[in-house]
Design a protein around this motif. Structure first.
Motif, mmCIF file in Angstrom:
data_model
loop_
_atom_site.group_PDB
_atom_site.id
_atom_site.type_symbol
_atom_site.label_atom_id
_atom_site.label_comp_id
_atom_site.label_asym_id
_atom_site.label_seq_id
_atom_site.Cartn_x
_atom_site.Cartn_y
_atom_site.Cartn_z
ATOM 1 N N ARG A 144 0.812 -1.215 0.000
ATOM 2 C CA ARG A 144 0.000 0.000 0.000
ATOM 3 C C ARG A 144 0.847 1.267 0.000
ATOM 4 N NH1 ARG A 144 -4.733 -0.330 4.306
ATOM 5 N NH2 ARG A 144 -3.031 -0.756 5.777
ATOM 6 N N GLY A 145 2.147 1.106 -0.200
ATOM 7 C CA GLY A 145 3.018 2.273 -0.272
ATOM 8 C C GLY A 145 3.325 2.865 1.078
ATOM 9 N N LEU A 146 3.443 2.001 2.090
ATOM 10 C CA LEU A 146 3.744 2.430 3.448
ATOM 11 C C LEU A 146 4.961 1.674 3.959
ATOM 12 C CD1 LEU A 146 0.148 2.231 4.992
ATOM 13 C CD2 LEU A 146 1.312 4.305 4.188
ATOM 14 N N PRO A 147 5.787 2.282 4.815
ATOM 15 C CA PRO A 147 6.871 1.526 5.440
ATOM 16 C C PRO A 147 6.314 0.551 6.462
ATOM 17 C CG PRO A 147 6.789 3.755 6.312
ATOM 18 C CD PRO A 147 5.793 3.706 5.189
ATOM 19 N N ALA A 148 6.974 -0.587 6.619
ATOM 20 C CA ALA A 148 6.603 -1.547 7.650
ATOM 21 C C ALA A 148 7.151 -1.083 8.995
ATOM 22 C CB ALA A 148 7.137 -2.927 7.282
ATOM 23 N N ASP A 149 6.748 -1.766 10.037
ATOM 24 C CA ASP A 149 7.170 -1.432 11.395
ATOM 25 C C ASP A 149 8.699 -1.392 11.471
ATOM 26 O OD1 ASP A 149 7.636 -1.214 14.108
ATOM 27 O OD2 ASP A 149 6.339 -2.887 14.679
ATOM 28 N N GLU A 150 9.245 -0.215 11.740
ATOM 29 C CA GLU A 150 10.702 -0.061 11.746
ATOM 30 C C GLU A 150 11.342 -0.782 12.929
ATOM 31 O OE1 GLU A 150 12.097 3.894 11.202
ATOM 32 O OE2 GLU A 150 11.092 4.128 9.262
ATOM 33 N N ALA A 151 10.593 -0.998 14.007
ATOM 34 C CA ALA A 151 11.150 -1.723 15.147
ATOM 35 C C ALA A 151 11.421 -3.177 14.787
ATOM 36 C CB ALA A 151 10.188 -1.642 16.331
ATOM 37 N N VAL A 152 10.692 -3.692 13.784
ATOM 38 C CA VAL A 152 10.849 -5.088 13.360
ATOM 39 C C VAL A 152 11.716 -5.199 12.116
ATOM 40 C CG1 VAL A 152 9.628 -7.151 12.571
ATOM 41 C CG2 VAL A 152 8.614 -5.701 14.344
ATOM 42 N N HIS A 153 11.508 -4.313 11.160
ATOM 43 C CA HIS A 153 12.127 -4.452 9.843
ATOM 44 C C HIS A 153 13.245 -3.443 9.581
ATOM 45 C CE1 HIS A 153 9.078 -7.358 8.725
ATOM 46 N NE2 HIS A 153 8.183 -6.556 9.258
ATOM 47 N N GLY A 154 13.553 -2.612 10.535
ATOM 48 C CA GLY A 154 14.644 -1.669 10.376
ATOM 49 C C GLY A 154 14.198 -0.357 9.762
ATOM 50 N N PRO A 155 15.103 0.601 9.718
ATOM 51 C CA PRO A 155 14.760 1.923 9.205
ATOM 52 C C PRO A 155 14.281 1.867 7.756
ATOM 53 C CG PRO A 155 16.878 1.947 10.330
ATOM 54 C CD PRO A 155 16.498 0.518 10.176
ATOM 55 N N ALA A 156 13.364 2.747 7.428
ATOM 56 C CA ALA A 156 12.844 2.843 6.064
ATOM 57 C C ALA A 156 13.214 4.202 5.488
ATOM 58 C CB ALA A 156 11.327 2.672 6.054
ATOM 59 N N ARG A 157 13.513 4.197 4.195
ATOM 60 C CA ARG A 157 13.789 5.451 3.493
ATOM 61 C C ARG A 157 12.845 5.539 2.311
ATOM 62 N NH1 ARG A 157 19.622 6.800 0.909
ATOM 63 N NH2 ARG A 157 18.965 5.115 -0.484
ATOM 64 N N MET A 158 12.157 6.662 2.196
ATOM 65 C CA MET A 158 11.172 6.837 1.140
ATOM 66 C C MET A 158 11.519 8.057 0.307
ATOM 67 S SD MET A 158 7.015 6.935 1.434
ATOM 68 C CE MET A 158 6.978 5.164 1.709
ATOM 69 N N ALA A 159 11.421 7.895 -1.011
ATOM 70 C CA ALA A 159 11.601 9.008 -1.941
ATOM 71 C C ALA A 159 10.309 9.197 -2.715
ATOM 72 C CB ALA A 159 12.757 8.722 -2.894
ATOM 73 N N PHE A 160 10.027 10.441 -3.082
ATOM 74 C CA PHE A 160 8.767 10.780 -3.733
ATOM 75 C C PHE A 160 8.994 11.233 -5.164
ATOM 76 C CE2 PHE A 160 8.351 11.470 0.820
ATOM 77 C CZ PHE A 160 7.197 10.753 1.108
ATOM 78 N N GLY A 161 7.973 11.021 -5.984
ATOM 79 C CA GLY A 161 8.034 11.435 -7.367
ATOM 80 C C GLY A 161 7.471 12.828 -7.563
ATOM 81 N N ALA A 162 7.454 13.250 -8.813
ATOM 82 C CA ALA A 162 6.949 14.581 -9.123
ATOM 83 C C ALA A 162 5.470 14.715 -8.797
ATOM 84 C CB ALA A 162 7.193 14.887 -10.602
#
Length: 216
Positions: A144-162
Protein backbone atom coordinates in the motif's frame (compact mmCIF):
# COMPACT_ATOMS: atom_id res chain seq x y z
CA UNK A 1 10.74 -33.87 0.88
CA UNK A 2 7.74 -31.61 1.31
CA UNK A 3 8.87 -28.56 -0.58
CA UNK A 4 7.20 -26.01 -2.77
CA UNK A 5 9.41 -24.42 -5.41
CA UNK A 6 7.27 -21.43 -6.23
CA UNK A 7 9.41 -20.14 -9.06
CA UNK A 8 9.65 -23.51 -10.79
CA UNK A 9 5.93 -24.21 -10.41
CA UNK A 10 5.09 -20.92 -12.07
CA UNK A 11 7.72 -21.36 -14.76
CA UNK A 12 5.85 -24.45 -15.96
CA UNK A 13 2.88 -22.30 -16.94
CA UNK A 14 4.56 -21.08 -20.09
CA UNK A 15 3.78 -17.53 -19.07
CA UNK A 16 7.39 -16.45 -18.97
CA UNK A 17 7.36 -13.33 -21.09
CA UNK A 18 8.05 -9.66 -20.63
CA UNK A 19 6.17 -9.49 -17.34
CA UNK A 20 8.24 -12.34 -15.92
CA UNK A 21 11.59 -10.71 -16.49
CA UNK A 22 13.56 -9.31 -13.61
CA UNK A 23 12.35 -5.86 -12.56
CA UNK A 24 14.17 -3.15 -14.50
CA UNK A 25 16.94 -1.17 -12.89
CA UNK A 26 15.63 1.62 -10.68
CA UNK A 27 14.99 4.82 -12.60
CA UNK A 28 16.52 8.09 -11.42
CA UNK A 29 14.26 9.93 -9.02
CA UNK A 30 13.31 13.56 -9.49
CA UNK A 31 14.83 16.10 -7.15
CA UNK A 32 12.11 17.87 -5.21
CA UNK A 33 12.56 21.34 -3.81
CA UNK A 34 11.88 21.97 -0.14
CA UNK A 35 8.24 22.98 -0.68
CA UNK A 36 7.47 19.95 -2.84
CA UNK A 37 9.21 17.62 -0.38
CA UNK A 38 7.16 19.05 2.48
CA UNK A 39 3.99 18.63 0.42
CA UNK A 40 4.86 15.03 -0.38
CA UNK A 41 5.51 14.21 3.26
CA UNK A 42 2.23 15.82 4.31
CA UNK A 43 0.33 13.89 1.62
CA UNK A 44 1.98 10.66 2.73
CA UNK A 45 1.00 11.33 6.35
CA UNK A 46 -2.60 11.85 5.20
CA UNK A 47 -2.48 8.60 3.22
CA UNK A 48 -1.10 6.71 6.21
CA UNK A 49 -3.86 8.00 8.48
CA UNK A 50 -6.57 7.13 5.96
CA UNK A 51 -5.20 3.64 5.35
CA UNK A 52 -4.83 2.94 9.08
CA UNK A 53 -8.61 3.38 9.31
CA UNK A 54 -9.04 0.63 6.70
CA UNK A 55 -7.46 -2.47 8.31
CA UNK A 56 -9.45 -4.95 6.20
CA UNK A 57 -8.65 -4.89 2.49
CA UNK A 58 -7.73 -7.08 -0.44
CA UNK A 59 -6.14 -6.93 -3.86
CA UNK A 60 -6.17 -9.06 -6.98
CA UNK A 61 -3.57 -8.95 -9.69
CA UNK A 62 -0.65 -10.54 -11.49
CA UNK A 63 2.76 -11.31 -10.05
CA UNK A 64 6.07 -12.29 -11.59
CA UNK A 65 8.87 -13.71 -9.44
CA UNK A 66 12.49 -14.10 -10.49
CA UNK A 67 15.56 -15.40 -8.75
CA UNK A 68 19.03 -16.00 -10.15
CA UNK A 69 17.81 -15.59 -13.72
CA UNK A 70 14.83 -17.96 -13.39
CA UNK A 71 11.23 -17.02 -12.85
CA UNK A 72 7.57 -17.36 -13.55
CA UNK A 73 4.28 -15.52 -13.28
CA UNK A 74 0.73 -16.10 -12.15
CA UNK A 75 -2.33 -14.66 -10.44
CA UNK A 76 -2.06 -13.27 -6.92
CA UNK A 77 -4.81 -12.67 -4.37
CA UNK A 78 -4.00 -10.90 -1.10
CA UNK A 79 -6.47 -10.54 1.77
CA UNK A 80 -5.58 -8.58 4.90
CA UNK A 81 -7.48 -8.03 8.15
CA UNK A 82 -5.35 -6.15 10.62
CA UNK A 83 -2.21 -8.20 11.27
CA UNK A 84 -3.76 -11.36 9.82
CA UNK A 85 -3.44 -12.05 6.11
CA UNK A 86 -3.69 -14.72 3.44
CA UNK A 87 -1.91 -14.69 0.09
CA UNK A 88 -2.56 -17.11 -2.75
CA UNK A 89 -0.53 -17.49 -5.94
CA UNK A 90 -1.84 -19.58 -8.84
CA UNK A 91 -0.47 -20.70 -12.20
CA UNK A 92 -3.52 -20.67 -14.52
CA UNK A 93 -2.23 -23.14 -17.13
CA UNK A 94 -1.13 -25.92 -14.75
CA UNK A 95 -3.71 -24.98 -12.10
CA UNK A 96 -1.02 -25.38 -9.48
CA UNK A 97 -1.23 -22.98 -6.56
CA UNK A 98 -0.08 -22.27 -3.04
CA UNK A 99 -1.63 -20.35 -0.18
CA UNK A 100 -0.01 -18.86 2.92
CA UNK A 101 -2.24 -17.77 5.81
CA UNK A 102 -0.94 -16.00 8.93
CA UNK A 103 -2.88 -15.03 12.04
CA UNK A 104 -2.44 -14.93 15.83
CA UNK A 105 -2.26 -18.74 15.92
CA UNK A 106 0.70 -18.92 13.53
CA UNK A 107 1.20 -19.64 9.84
CA UNK A 108 -0.04 -22.35 7.48
CA UNK A 109 1.28 -23.05 3.98
CA UNK A 110 -0.88 -25.09 1.61
CA UNK A 111 -0.19 -26.42 -1.87
CA UNK A 112 2.72 -28.70 -0.98
CA UNK A 113 3.14 -32.12 -2.56
CA UNK A 114 3.22 -33.79 0.85
CA UNK A 115 0.49 -31.75 2.49
CA UNK A 116 0.36 -28.44 4.34
CA UNK A 117 3.00 -27.12 6.72
CA UNK A 118 2.48 -25.05 9.85
CA UNK A 119 4.84 -22.86 11.85
CA UNK A 120 5.04 -19.92 14.24
CA UNK A 121 5.46 -17.27 11.55
CA UNK A 122 5.07 -16.85 7.81
CA UNK A 123 8.58 -15.75 6.90
CA UNK A 124 10.38 -18.72 8.46
CA UNK A 125 7.75 -21.15 7.18
CA UNK A 126 8.10 -19.86 3.63
CA UNK A 127 11.89 -20.02 3.86
CA UNK A 128 11.83 -23.62 5.14
CA UNK A 129 9.56 -24.64 2.26
CA UNK A 130 11.03 -22.63 -0.61
CA UNK A 131 14.40 -21.16 0.35
CA UNK A 132 13.01 -17.68 -0.35
CA UNK A 133 13.62 -14.99 2.25
CA UNK A 134 10.44 -12.96 1.82
CA UNK A 135 9.42 -10.60 4.66
CA UNK A 136 5.75 -11.45 4.23
CA UNK A 137 4.70 -9.63 7.39
CA UNK A 138 6.08 -6.40 5.87
CA UNK A 139 4.31 -6.80 2.54
CA UNK A 140 0.93 -5.65 3.82
CA UNK A 141 2.44 -2.22 4.38
CA UNK A 142 4.70 -2.17 1.33
CA UNK A 143 1.88 -3.14 -1.02
CA UNK A 144 0.00 0.00 0.00
CA UNK A 145 3.02 2.27 -0.27
CA UNK A 146 3.74 2.43 3.45
CA UNK A 147 6.87 1.53 5.44
CA UNK A 148 6.60 -1.55 7.65
CA UNK A 149 7.17 -1.43 11.40
CA UNK A 150 10.70 -0.06 11.75
CA UNK A 151 11.15 -1.72 15.15
CA UNK A 152 10.85 -5.09 13.36
CA UNK A 153 12.13 -4.45 9.84
CA UNK A 154 14.64 -1.67 10.38
CA UNK A 155 14.76 1.92 9.21
CA UNK A 156 12.84 2.84 6.06
CA UNK A 157 13.79 5.45 3.49
CA UNK A 158 11.17 6.84 1.14
CA UNK A 159 11.60 9.01 -1.94
CA UNK A 160 8.77 10.78 -3.73
CA UNK A 161 8.03 11.43 -7.37
CA UNK A 162 6.95 14.58 -9.12
CA UNK A 163 3.32 13.62 -8.36
CA UNK A 164 4.25 13.77 -4.63
CA UNK A 165 3.42 10.06 -4.21
CA UNK A 166 5.97 7.46 -3.09
CA UNK A 167 8.33 6.53 -5.90
CA UNK A 168 10.73 4.30 -3.97
CA UNK A 169 10.80 2.67 -0.56
CA UNK A 170 13.93 1.03 0.82
CA UNK A 171 13.69 -1.17 3.91
CA UNK A 172 15.09 -4.45 5.12
CA UNK A 173 17.47 -4.74 2.17
CA UNK A 174 14.60 -4.46 -0.34
CA UNK A 175 14.12 -1.64 -2.83
CA UNK A 176 10.49 -1.18 -3.88
CA UNK A 177 9.67 1.06 -6.84
CA UNK A 178 6.10 2.31 -7.29
CA UNK A 179 5.64 2.84 -11.01
CA UNK A 180 1.91 3.53 -11.31
CA UNK A 181 -0.83 4.64 -8.95
CA UNK A 182 -4.58 4.62 -8.63
CA UNK A 183 -5.21 8.32 -7.94
CA UNK A 184 -6.95 9.61 -4.87
CA UNK A 185 -10.71 9.72 -5.30
CA UNK A 186 -12.45 11.77 -2.65
CA UNK A 187 -11.83 10.06 0.68
CA UNK A 188 -10.23 7.05 -1.04
CA UNK A 189 -6.44 7.39 -0.80
CA UNK A 190 -4.10 6.79 -3.73
CA UNK A 191 -2.90 3.18 -3.99
CA UNK A 192 -0.16 1.50 -6.04
CA UNK A 193 -1.08 -0.24 -9.28
CA UNK A 194 2.38 -1.40 -10.34
CA UNK A 195 5.20 -2.38 -8.00
CA UNK A 196 8.72 -3.59 -8.77
CA UNK A 197 10.77 -4.94 -5.84
CA UNK A 198 14.39 -6.06 -5.83
CA UNK A 199 16.85 -7.57 -3.41
CA UNK A 200 20.09 -9.05 -4.69
CA UNK A 201 19.28 -11.57 -7.45
CA UNK A 202 15.61 -11.74 -6.45
CA UNK A 203 12.85 -9.65 -7.97
CA UNK A 204 9.09 -9.36 -7.78
CA UNK A 205 6.84 -7.48 -10.21
CA UNK A 206 3.21 -6.88 -9.30
CA UNK A 207 0.38 -5.40 -11.34
CA UNK A 208 -2.77 -4.75 -9.29
CA UNK A 209 -6.03 -5.19 -11.18
CA UNK A 210 -8.42 -4.41 -8.33
CA UNK A 211 -8.30 -3.06 -4.80
CA UNK A 212 -11.14 -3.76 -2.36
CA UNK A 213 -11.83 -2.40 1.10
CA UNK A 214 -9.41 0.50 0.71
CA UNK A 215 -11.87 3.11 -0.45
CA UNK A 216 -14.34 3.13 -3.34
Amino acid sequence: MRTLRIVMVLACTGLLAACATRPPAPAPLPTLDAAAQAGAEALQADRARALSAMPAWSLSGRAAITRAGKGGSGRIEWQQDGAAFAVALAAPVTRQSWRLAVDDDGARLEGLDGGPLSGPDGQSLLFDATGLEVPVDALGAWLRGLPADEAVHGPARMAFGADLLPARLEQGGWSIDYRAWRPQDGAAPALPLRIDARRGDAGVRLVVDTWSGAGP
